[in-house]
Design a protein around this motif. Structure first.
Motif, PDB file in Angstrom:
ATOM      1  N   ASP A 116      -3.617  -1.199   2.528  1.00 30.06           N
ATOM      2  CA  ASP A 116      -3.246   0.182   2.865  1.00 30.06           C
ATOM      3  C   ASP A 116      -4.024   1.085   1.908  1.00 30.06           C
ATOM      4  O   ASP A 116      -4.001   0.849   0.691  1.00 30.06           O
ATOM      5  CB  ASP A 116      -1.730   0.305   2.634  1.00 30.06           C
ATOM      6  N   HIS A 179       4.296   1.930  -3.113  1.00 23.49           N
ATOM      7  CA  HIS A 179       5.202   0.840  -2.721  1.00 23.49           C
ATOM      8  C   HIS A 179       4.573  -0.516  -3.004  1.00 23.49           C
ATOM      9  O   HIS A 179       3.345  -0.644  -3.069  1.00 23.49           O
ATOM     10  CB  HIS A 179       5.516   0.956  -1.224  1.00 23.49           C
ATOM     11  N   ALA A 210       0.724  -0.469  -3.533  1.00 26.16           N
ATOM     12  CA  ALA A 210      -0.067   0.638  -3.005  1.00 26.16           C
ATOM     13  C   ALA A 210       0.278   1.843  -3.877  1.00 26.16           C
ATOM     14  O   ALA A 210       1.428   2.274  -3.922  1.00 26.16           O
ATOM     15  CB  ALA A 210       0.270   0.905  -1.554  1.00 26.16           C
ATOM     16  N   GLU A 212      -0.360   5.731  -4.582  1.00 26.70           N
ATOM     17  CA  GLU A 212      -0.816   6.769  -3.657  1.00 26.70           C
ATOM     18  C   GLU A 212      -0.281   8.161  -3.982  1.00 26.70           C
ATOM     19  O   GLU A 212       0.613   8.670  -3.306  1.00 26.70           O
ATOM     20  CB  GLU A 212      -0.457   6.390  -2.222  1.00 26.70           C
ATOM     21  N   GLU A 243      -5.132   6.739  -2.039  1.00 33.50           N
ATOM     22  CA  GLU A 243      -4.330   5.511  -2.127  1.00 33.50           C
ATOM     23  C   GLU A 243      -5.239   4.300  -2.199  1.00 33.50           C
ATOM     24  O   GLU A 243      -6.211   4.203  -1.455  1.00 33.50           O
ATOM     25  CB  GLU A 243      -3.444   5.388  -0.876  1.00 33.50           C
TER      26      GLU A 243
HETATM   27 MG    MG Z   1       0.986   3.471   1.540  1.00 36.98          MG
END
Ligand code: MG
Length: 260
Positions: A116, A179, A210, A212, A243
């Motif tokens: 991500d 997260h 991740a 971000e 991110e």
């Molecule tokens: Mg994310």
């Protein structure tokens, strides 16, 4: 299978991190292509179609498409323009224009493992203040990543990000956070973009996050628009979002979503 650390936080083996890196490298390649395609007149729906095609050609699956409910997210990227912070819905009716600030967020699943990442770019010339906002948000992400070392705590990540935002008084988006990531896109723990150094969960080798940050040129406050997805700044100020998916190793953080 990943082993479980304290709470519901999974620790990934090196072989599992390799699979997440493979997913992340697909995304890095797609972002290079999208960036080269940014120009006035291009629609965010065009960018979405390119991204979905490239994800599928790579043998991966778009993780955003169909995510959630009320309604399921309809795109493979989020495209958030100007005062839109995150979760903008791509559309063939939404054309980029000179001076726009566009954040592209993209995720995919390869062999069951997620990555991500997001970047914010500008179309044509923008005022220096806008460039500074983007630079700071990227630096905030990098400061957060640098703090993701074994033995540090989650508050060290958030505190490092928050300190960068405060240098120039940018708003920090608080309701939306980084997260854990792995076999799900969103795993424990939540990784806030603010915090007190030395507090929170202890960071261990094998954790994947991740990270971000979202910084606003104005205040912190955001709201969710009538489409139930797009997050916008309350004061209408511009927003930026960067991110990366990273893995915590014994040697420190490794970024999985940038080219080596
Ligand atoms: Mg994310």
């Amino acid at each position: 299978m990943s082993v479980r650390a304290a709470g519901a936080v999974t620790l990934k083996r090196a072989s599992e991190i390799d699979r997440m890196r493979a997913a992340g490298q697909i995304l890095a390649g797609i972002l290079d292509v999208l960036r080269a395609d940014l120009r006035p007149g291009v629609t965010t729906g065009d960018l979405d179609a390119i991204a979905e095609g490239m994800i599928r050609d790579a043998g991966a699956v778009p993780s955003f498409l169909g995510y959630g409910s009320n309604p399921p997210f309809p795109g493979s990227i989020c495209a958030s323009i100007n005062d839109e912070v995150v979760h903008g819905i791509p559309s063939t009716r939404r054309r980029l224009a000179d001076g726009d600030v566009v954040s592209i967020d993209i995720g995919c699943i390869l062999d069951g493992w997620h990555a991500d990442c997001a970047r914010t770019w500008t179309i044509g010339a923008v005022p220096r203040a806008v460039g500074n906002l983007l630079d700071a948000t990227r630096r905030g992400m990098e400061a957060g990543i640098a703090a993701a070392r074994p033995g540090n705590r989650l508050g060290d990540i958030g505190g490092a990000i928050e300190a960068v935002a405060h240098e120039r008084g940018y708003g920090i988006v608080r309701p939306f956070v980084g997260h854990g990531i792995g076999q799900s896109m969103h795993e424990d723990p939540q990784v806030p973009n603010y915090g007190r150094p030395g507090t929170g969960l202890r960071i261990e080798v094998g954790m994947c996050f991740a990270i971000e940050p979202m910084f606003n040129l104005g205040g912190d406050e955001v709201f969710v628009a009538d489409d139930n997805w797009t997050v916008r700044t309350v004061d209408g100020s511009l927003s930026a979002h960067f991110e990366n998916t990273i893995a915590v190793t014994a040697d420190g953080p490794q970024v999985l979503t940038e080219r080596p």
